[in-house]
Write an enzyme that holds these catalytic residues in place. Sequence first.
Site, PDB file in Angstrom:
ATOM      1  N   ARG A 289      35.572  46.615  36.062  1.00 18.05           N
ATOM      2  CA  ARG A 289      35.883  45.495  36.947  1.00 18.05           C
ATOM      3  C   ARG A 289      36.597  45.983  38.205  1.00 18.05           C
ATOM      4  NH1 ARG A 289      34.150  40.492  38.280  1.00 18.05           N
ATOM      5  NH2 ARG A 289      35.708  38.828  38.104  1.00 18.05           N
TER       6      ARG A 289
ATOM      7  N   THR B  99      25.056  37.844  40.138  1.00 21.94           N
ATOM      8  CA  THR B  99      25.303  38.799  39.053  1.00 21.94           C
ATOM      9  C   THR B  99      23.975  39.136  38.373  1.00 21.94           C
ATOM     10  OG1 THR B  99      27.495  37.837  38.772  1.00 21.94           O
ATOM     11  CG2 THR B  99      26.665  39.101  36.914  1.00 21.94           C
TER      12      THR B  99
ATOM     13  N   THR C 232      27.944  43.009  38.764  1.00 17.73           N
ATOM     14  CA  THR C 232      28.045  41.966  39.788  1.00 17.73           C
ATOM     15  C   THR C 232      28.568  42.486  41.120  1.00 17.73           C
ATOM     16  OG1 THR C 232      28.886  39.721  40.162  1.00 17.73           O
ATOM     17  CG2 THR C 232      30.402  41.299  39.179  1.00 17.73           C
TER      18      THR C 232
ATOM     19  N   GLU D  25      34.791  40.120  45.102  1.00 16.64           N
ATOM     20  CA  GLU D  25      35.337  39.820  43.782  1.00 16.64           C
ATOM     21  C   GLU D  25      36.728  39.200  43.811  1.00 16.64           C
ATOM     22  OE1 GLU D  25      33.566  39.207  40.812  1.00 16.64           O
ATOM     23  OE2 GLU D  25      32.717  41.040  41.629  1.00 16.64           O
TER      24      GLU D  25
ATOM     25  N   ASP E 214      37.356  35.709  42.768  1.00 18.84           N
ATOM     26  CA  ASP E 214      37.383  35.361  41.350  1.00 18.84           C
ATOM     27  C   ASP E 214      38.808  35.172  40.826  1.00 18.84           C
ATOM     28  OD1 ASP E 214      34.778  35.042  40.706  1.00 18.84           O
ATOM     29  OD2 ASP E 214      34.602  36.797  39.418  1.00 18.84           O
TER      30      ASP E 214
ATOM     31  N   GLY F 278      25.374  34.346  36.158  1.00 14.58           N
ATOM     32  CA  GLY F 278      25.474  32.906  36.371  1.00 14.58           C
ATOM     33  C   GLY F 278      26.856  32.385  36.664  1.00 14.58           C
ATOM     34  N   GLY F 279      27.801  33.232  37.107  1.00 15.60           N
ATOM     35  CA  GLY F 279      29.127  32.740  37.459  1.00 15.60           C
ATOM     36  C   GLY F 279      29.828  32.083  36.292  1.00 15.60           C
TER      37      GLY F 279
END
Length: 589
Positions: A118, A406, A424, A443, A446, A492-493
């Site tokens: 991440r 993603t 992603t 990112e 998020d 798909g978030g």
Amino acid sequence: MRLTAAVLSFAMLAACSESNQQATAPEQTPSAAPAPPAQSTPQSQPDWDKGYMAAVANPDATDAAATMLERGGHAVDAAIAAHAVLGLVEPESSGIGGGGFMVVFDEDNGGVTFLDGRETAPSGATADMFMRDGELMGYLDAWQSGKAAGVPGTIALYKQAHDKYGKLPWADLFEPAIRLASEGFTVTAKMAGYLPQMAEITRLDDNPGAREYFYPNGQPLQAGTLKQNPEYAETLRRVAEEGPSAFYQGEIAEAMAAAVQAAPEAGSMTVADISAYEAVERPAVCGEWRSLNICSATPPSSGAMQIMVANLYDQLLPEGATQDDKVRAFVDAQRLAYADRDYYFGDPDQVEVPVSQLIDPRYIESRAASPTAPGDMPMHGDPGMVLGNSAAAVWGPDSTFEAAGTTHFSIVDSEGNAVSATMTVESPFGSARWAAGFLMNNEMTDFSREYTAGSPEPANMVRPGARPRSSMSPTIILDENQELYMVTGSPGGNSIPAYTAKTVVGIVDWGLSVQEAIDFPNIIARGESVRVEINREPGQNLADMLSEAGYNVSESDGENSGLHVILVTDEGMIGAADPRREGTVASGM
């Protein structure tokens, strides 16, 4: 109501290809999925006789994975090769300027590992960096800002995974992507379909590098165009020859920092931030459901939701349940699980996330005993009150929006090792900022972007060096003998947990084949409303049924799932790709 908001409409553009077919290897199996295989003793590695399979989001990337598997590569080798190609042919969804998660099953010892690549917040990031005079920046402005970019984790994730599992030489894994970038690849309808709208709502057609690449001569690329990317080829050549240091130090790192620091709304990322990045190995979160063992990614991922939804679903099923009852139980299970996820989940290196408590059967039973009324807003629970532990931390509210930019792929190699990987750049084309042949992610959006000094902090607050919460849920399911049963996941978030859980419940409990489970209308129940995909049968009937039951139903004319699933049966493997995207399945012995 119908979904018409601009931010949601761009996320639906990728639902385009209907060419994908369910694949089997080595033999065809009946339409209805069988029960998990029951065998008296676990298989050892030499006993795996089902060949290999790869279900990936683009035919060129599927071919790259199959090439590595044909050479005797580990599933991780195939995953790296596939994703390096995806970064070229599907830049709207993922790339080396972003990050992702891998969940890996080791057939030899039956272990499941989570590898966390991440993105991280730069050292200069602040909790209020998306606030302006006490007001939250609009999502589109935040998305296109330099502040939105986190330090990319993909290349470090590749290296971590290869060091632990790889069998083929590191440099070999980049050959397919370098060849396609040098000689040219065919632009797909999915990528081309985004570009006109991106020119209207983003800076993709304005930013240096991106403008020339995606809009040559001022016009968006057309489907069918043969497109080269020599910059990307050179970046991958250097990574192949020199290792990750070529990416995280020197010219490529300088190019990334410069792109992020450019106006408007410059970000703070420095070369020092980039060089300091490290991928992290974490224990996978595993939990029993019926005779199965569901394993997925721990926070900052939302993989634990797969365990939560499945077990809440069972608790909510009435005796003698009809199919409508099962759909309502699935909806209510999602609503409860999402409420807990939204409240508690964040970077586990920054905040304490009570994952083991949230999947504890006693808490699940208590949570299901008081489902939220259909028309009400679901609220988070407190596992500490149920389990007699210390009270849960008090966090501020969080309604983070995650756009659907993603990709996901599922791979099993010829020795029975498996990878479930979700990668992603966040929103379509990330932050639209170009560096060394690829796009930087967005990112940081998020994180919970809204911040008020003096109020309780959200668990998912922006913090220097933190990893934002993710809905990505790469999942591997083992049978009662701890042998491989299913590999699943989706892009798909915020809808990823719902998309993925649909395949788990659909295959195991609803009697659907792998392809039928993927094709089934998506139902997403986060917050006060329930979104139902009505352009697939029996979507409209489901929407009407839920509406009549009192749910606040939002009708969707298409969802952006990209499910890629592999099911292991006694007869062989069954793999399928989501017709809403452009994925394919390859298999062999």
